[in-house]
Write a protein that holds these residues in place. Structure first.
Motif, PDB file in Angstrom:
ATOM      1  N   PRO A 148       0.844  -1.197   0.000  1.00 30.35           N
ATOM      2  CA  PRO A 148       0.000   0.000   0.000  1.00 30.35           C
ATOM      3  C   PRO A 148       0.884   1.254   0.000  1.00 30.35           C
ATOM      4  O   PRO A 148       1.892   1.314   0.712  1.00 30.35           O
ATOM      5  CB  PRO A 148      -0.784  -0.114   1.313  1.00 30.35           C
ATOM      6  N   ALA A 149       0.483   2.240  -0.802  1.00 33.65           N
ATOM      7  CA  ALA A 149       1.311   3.433  -0.962  1.00 33.65           C
ATOM      8  C   ALA A 149       0.768   4.600  -0.146  1.00 33.65           C
ATOM      9  O   ALA A 149      -0.449   4.846  -0.119  1.00 33.65           O
ATOM     10  CB  ALA A 149       1.375   3.827  -2.430  1.00 33.65           C
ATOM     11  N   ILE A 150       1.690   5.302   0.496  1.00 30.29           N
ATOM     12  CA  ILE A 150       1.369   6.574   1.142  1.00 30.29           C
ATOM     13  C   ILE A 150       2.279   7.624   0.521  1.00 30.29           C
ATOM     14  O   ILE A 150       3.471   7.669   0.797  1.00 30.29           O
ATOM     15  CB  ILE A 150       1.561   6.510   2.674  1.00 30.29           C
ATOM     16  N   ASP A 151       1.688   8.427  -0.358  1.00 29.20           N
ATOM     17  CA  ASP A 151       2.435   9.493  -1.024  1.00 29.20           C
ATOM     18  C   ASP A 151       2.227  10.779  -0.234  1.00 29.20           C
ATOM     19  O   ASP A 151       1.086  11.177   0.025  1.00 29.20           O
ATOM     20  CB  ASP A 151       1.951   9.675  -2.458  1.00 29.20           C
ATOM     21  N   LEU A 152       3.326  11.429   0.119  1.00 29.61           N
ATOM     22  CA  LEU A 152       3.282  12.578   1.023  1.00 29.61           C
ATOM     23  C   LEU A 152       3.591  13.879   0.299  1.00 29.61           C
ATOM     24  O   LEU A 152       4.628  14.015  -0.356  1.00 29.61           O
ATOM     25  CB  LEU A 152       4.284  12.367   2.163  1.00 29.61           C
ATOM     26  N   LYS A 153       2.684  14.839   0.432  1.00 32.63           N
ATOM     27  CA  LYS A 153       2.882  16.184  -0.115  1.00 32.63           C
ATOM     28  C   LYS A 153       2.396  17.177   0.932  1.00 32.63           C
ATOM     29  O   LYS A 153       1.246  17.122   1.364  1.00 32.63           O
ATOM     30  CB  LYS A 153       2.103  16.368  -1.419  1.00 32.63           C
ATOM     31  N   ASP A 154       3.289  18.043   1.363  1.00 31.46           N
ATOM     32  CA  ASP A 154       2.956  19.048   2.383  1.00 31.46           C
ATOM     33  C   ASP A 154       2.369  18.403   3.635  1.00 31.46           C
ATOM     34  O   ASP A 154       1.446  18.932   4.254  1.00 31.46           O
ATOM     35  CB  ASP A 154       1.982  20.089   1.817  1.00 31.46           C
ATOM     36  N   GLY A 155       2.904  17.223   4.000  1.00 32.73           N
ATOM     37  CA  GLY A 155       2.478  16.537   5.210  1.00 32.73           C
ATOM     38  C   GLY A 155       1.184  15.758   5.093  1.00 32.73           C
ATOM     39  O   GLY A 155       0.746  15.132   6.063  1.00 32.73           O
ATOM     40  N   GLN A 156       0.558  15.783   3.910  1.00 32.19           N
ATOM     41  CA  GLN A 156      -0.712  15.096   3.718  1.00 32.19           C
ATOM     42  C   GLN A 156      -0.548  13.868   2.829  1.00 32.19           C
ATOM     43  O   GLN A 156       0.414  13.754   2.069  1.00 32.19           O
ATOM     44  CB  GLN A 156      -1.731  16.050   3.070  1.00 32.19           C
ATOM     45  N   ALA A 216      -2.899  17.000  -7.671  1.00 34.38           N
ATOM     46  CA  ALA A 216      -2.875  16.155  -6.472  1.00 34.38           C
ATOM     47  C   ALA A 216      -4.263  16.092  -5.844  1.00 34.38           C
ATOM     48  O   ALA A 216      -4.957  17.105  -5.739  1.00 34.38           O
ATOM     49  CB  ALA A 216      -1.878  16.699  -5.461  1.00 34.38           C
ATOM     50  N   THR A 217      -4.656  14.891  -5.453  1.00 32.31           N
ATOM     51  CA  THR A 217      -5.885  14.697  -4.688  1.00 32.31           C
ATOM     52  C   THR A 217      -5.499  14.337  -3.268  1.00 32.31           C
ATOM     53  O   THR A 217      -4.743  13.386  -3.048  1.00 32.31           O
ATOM     54  CB  THR A 217      -6.730  13.559  -5.294  1.00 32.31           C
ATOM     55  N   VAL A 218      -5.996  15.095  -2.304  1.00 35.36           N
ATOM     56  CA  VAL A 218      -5.688  14.839  -0.897  1.00 35.36           C
ATOM     57  C   VAL A 218      -6.649  13.778  -0.363  1.00 35.36           C
ATOM     58  O   VAL A 218      -7.865  13.908  -0.491  1.00 35.36           O
ATOM     59  CB  VAL A 218      -5.803  16.130  -0.054  1.00 35.36           C
ATOM     60  N   PHE A 219      -6.076  12.720   0.231  1.00 33.93           N
ATOM     61  CA  PHE A 219      -6.889  11.648   0.785  1.00 33.93           C
ATOM     62  C   PHE A 219      -6.865  11.617   2.312  1.00 33.93           C
ATOM     63  O   PHE A 219      -7.602  10.846   2.915  1.00 33.93           O
ATOM     64  CB  PHE A 219      -6.434  10.295   0.234  1.00 33.93           C
ATOM     65  N   GLY A 220      -6.039  12.434   2.918  1.00 32.79           N
ATOM     66  CA  GLY A 220      -6.006  12.462   4.375  1.00 32.79           C
ATOM     67  C   GLY A 220      -4.887  13.347   4.882  1.00 32.79           C
ATOM     68  O   GLY A 220      -3.903  13.582   4.176  1.00 32.79           O
ATOM     69  N   ASP A 221      -5.073  13.853   6.094  1.00 35.16           N
ATOM     70  CA  ASP A 221      -4.046  14.731   6.671  1.00 35.16           C
ATOM     71  C   ASP A 221      -3.368  14.098   7.878  1.00 35.16           C
ATOM     72  O   ASP A 221      -2.698  14.778   8.645  1.00 35.16           O
ATOM     73  CB  ASP A 221      -4.634  16.095   7.049  1.00 35.16           C
ATOM     74  N   ASN A 222      -3.525  12.768   8.028  1.00 38.87           N
ATOM     75  CA  ASN A 222      -2.905  12.058   9.145  1.00 38.87           C
ATOM     76  C   ASN A 222      -2.206  10.804   8.609  1.00 38.87           C
ATOM     77  O   ASN A 222      -2.776   9.707   8.645  1.00 38.87           O
ATOM     78  CB  ASN A 222      -3.954  11.699  10.199  1.00 38.87           C
ATOM     79  N   PRO A 223      -0.989  10.956   8.105  1.00 41.32           N
ATOM     80  CA  PRO A 223      -0.285   9.806   7.522  1.00 41.32           C
ATOM     81  C   PRO A 223      -0.123   8.640   8.487  1.00 41.32           C
ATOM     82  O   PRO A 223      -0.201   7.479   8.074  1.00 41.32           O
ATOM     83  CB  PRO A 223       1.072  10.394   7.115  1.00 41.32           C
ATOM     84  N   VAL A 270       6.399   7.680  -0.218  1.00 42.96           N
ATOM     85  CA  VAL A 270       7.053   8.581  -1.166  1.00 42.96           C
ATOM     86  C   VAL A 270       6.983  10.005  -0.640  1.00 42.96           C
ATOM     87  O   VAL A 270       5.899  10.496  -0.310  1.00 42.96           O
ATOM     88  CB  VAL A 270       6.401   8.529  -2.564  1.00 42.96           C
ATOM     89  N   ASP A 271       8.130  10.650  -0.560  1.00 38.91           N
ATOM     90  CA  ASP A 271       8.216  12.066  -0.218  1.00 38.91           C
ATOM     91  C   ASP A 271       8.177  12.841  -1.537  1.00 38.91           C
ATOM     92  O   ASP A 271       9.201  13.052  -2.179  1.00 38.91           O
ATOM     93  CB  ASP A 271       9.520  12.331   0.547  1.00 38.91           C
ATOM     94  N   LEU A 272       6.979  13.242  -1.948  1.00 34.60           N
ATOM     95  CA  LEU A 272       6.829  13.881  -3.261  1.00 34.60           C
ATOM     96  C   LEU A 272       7.553  15.224  -3.318  1.00 34.60           C
ATOM     97  O   LEU A 272       8.234  15.530  -4.297  1.00 34.60           O
ATOM     98  CB  LEU A 272       5.346  14.066  -3.588  1.00 34.60           C
ATOM     99  N   ASN A 273       7.400  16.028  -2.264  1.00 37.43           N
ATOM    100  CA  ASN A 273       8.128  17.303  -2.240  1.00 37.43           C
ATOM    101  C   ASN A 273       9.628  17.066  -2.313  1.00 37.43           C
ATOM    102  O   ASN A 273      10.363  17.786  -2.998  1.00 37.43           O
ATOM    103  CB  ASN A 273       7.811  18.092  -0.964  1.00 37.43           C
ATOM    104  N   GLY A 274      10.080  16.031  -1.599  1.00 35.85           N
ATOM    105  CA  GLY A 274      11.501  15.719  -1.574  1.00 35.85           C
ATOM    106  C   GLY A 274      12.039  15.338  -2.938  1.00 35.85           C
ATOM    107  O   GLY A 274      13.178  15.674  -3.287  1.00 35.85           O
ATOM    108  N   ALA A 275      11.205  14.642  -3.732  1.00 32.95           N
ATOM    109  CA  ALA A 275      11.637  14.232  -5.062  1.00 32.95           C
ATOM    110  C   ALA A 275      11.971  15.441  -5.929  1.00 32.95           C
ATOM    111  O   ALA A 275      12.900  15.410  -6.739  1.00 32.95           O
ATOM    112  CB  ALA A 275      10.558  13.382  -5.728  1.00 32.95           C
TER     113      ALA A 275
END
Length: 239
Positions: free
Chosen positions: A5-13, A25-32, A50-55
């Protein structure tokens, strides 16, 4: 075959991108951490982060979110995005990550991949992201003339744990994975290959598994949208 299962992170979400585009980007939650717990409670044996911002930035940006996930679950996790030097690799592995994924540096600094794989056996994977067979780097923003299969073969003797192969045109599009291209890559190398991009149904997972050569599959949007039930998928893959 392992389902990640993937958790892609952008701005902490927790988000999903469409074909790798940060402005789609579609936000699916704010609590990783809560999302990671839900996946763990459903029975997954690995998590893909995945740290999308980091990429795009070239260095870790969503470290706090990643650390909250590592603190919340005991399930091993692999992370990609912005990991481009040995200090960052060592830092993440020391914090409890099971595996780091090196993507951009696999093209720009393959020696680092080899050095890291020697230093941390079994804990370094190579991320190969491609459009029409050609590798893209720096958050998929830059396309190269390097062919995915050639890049994978270049690390055959490096001791990397896995190759995560993403077909960018399928990613987040719910159009099904590129089974043929992923199978071809898996048959071209002895390194275990994990499929990413477009996995949107149980039928997709079964098709990947039934190739007999694909070691794992990553799914994100389908799990968040409810198109794929994680518990049912894990049960089917273990049968």
């Amino acid at each position: 075959m392992i389902l990640y299962p993937a958790i892609d992170l952008k701005d902490g979400q927790c988000v999903r991108l469409l074909r790798g585009e940060m402005d789609r980007a579609t936000v699916f939650g704010d609590n990783p951490a809560a999302q990671a717990r839900a996946f763990a409670e459903a029975g997954c044996s690995w998590l893909h982060l995945v740290d999308l911002n980091g990429a795009f930035a070239g260095h870790p940006v969503n470290a706090a979110a990643v650390e909250s996930i590592l603190a919340a679950v005991d399930v091993p996790a692999q992370l990609g995005g912005g990991i481009r030097d040995m200090a960052t690799i060592e830092g993440w592995l020391s914090k409890g990550l099971a595996r780091v994924i090196l993507g951009t540096v696999a093209v720009e600094n393959p020696g680092l991949v080899r050095q890291a794989a020697r230093a941390f056996p079994g804990r370094v994977a190579v991320g190969i992201d491609a459009r029409k067979g050609r590798v893209a780097t720096r958050g998929w923003a830059e396309e190269t003339d390097v062919m995915a299969t050639d890049l994978a073969r270049a690390f055959e003797d490096a001791g990397v744990a896995a190759i995560i192969y993403t077909d960018i045109d399928r990613d987040g599009a719910m159009a099904g994975p590129n089974v043929a291209a992923t199978e071809a890559l898996a048959r071209a190398v002895t390194i275990p290959v994990i499929a990413s991009g477009g996995v949107s149904s149980l039928a997709d997972l079964i098709a990947l598994r039934d190739t007999g050569v694909i070691a794992g599959a990553i799914s994100g949007r389908a799990l968040y949208d409810g198109a794929l039930d994680l518990g049912a998928a894990l049960t089917a893959l273990s049968a």
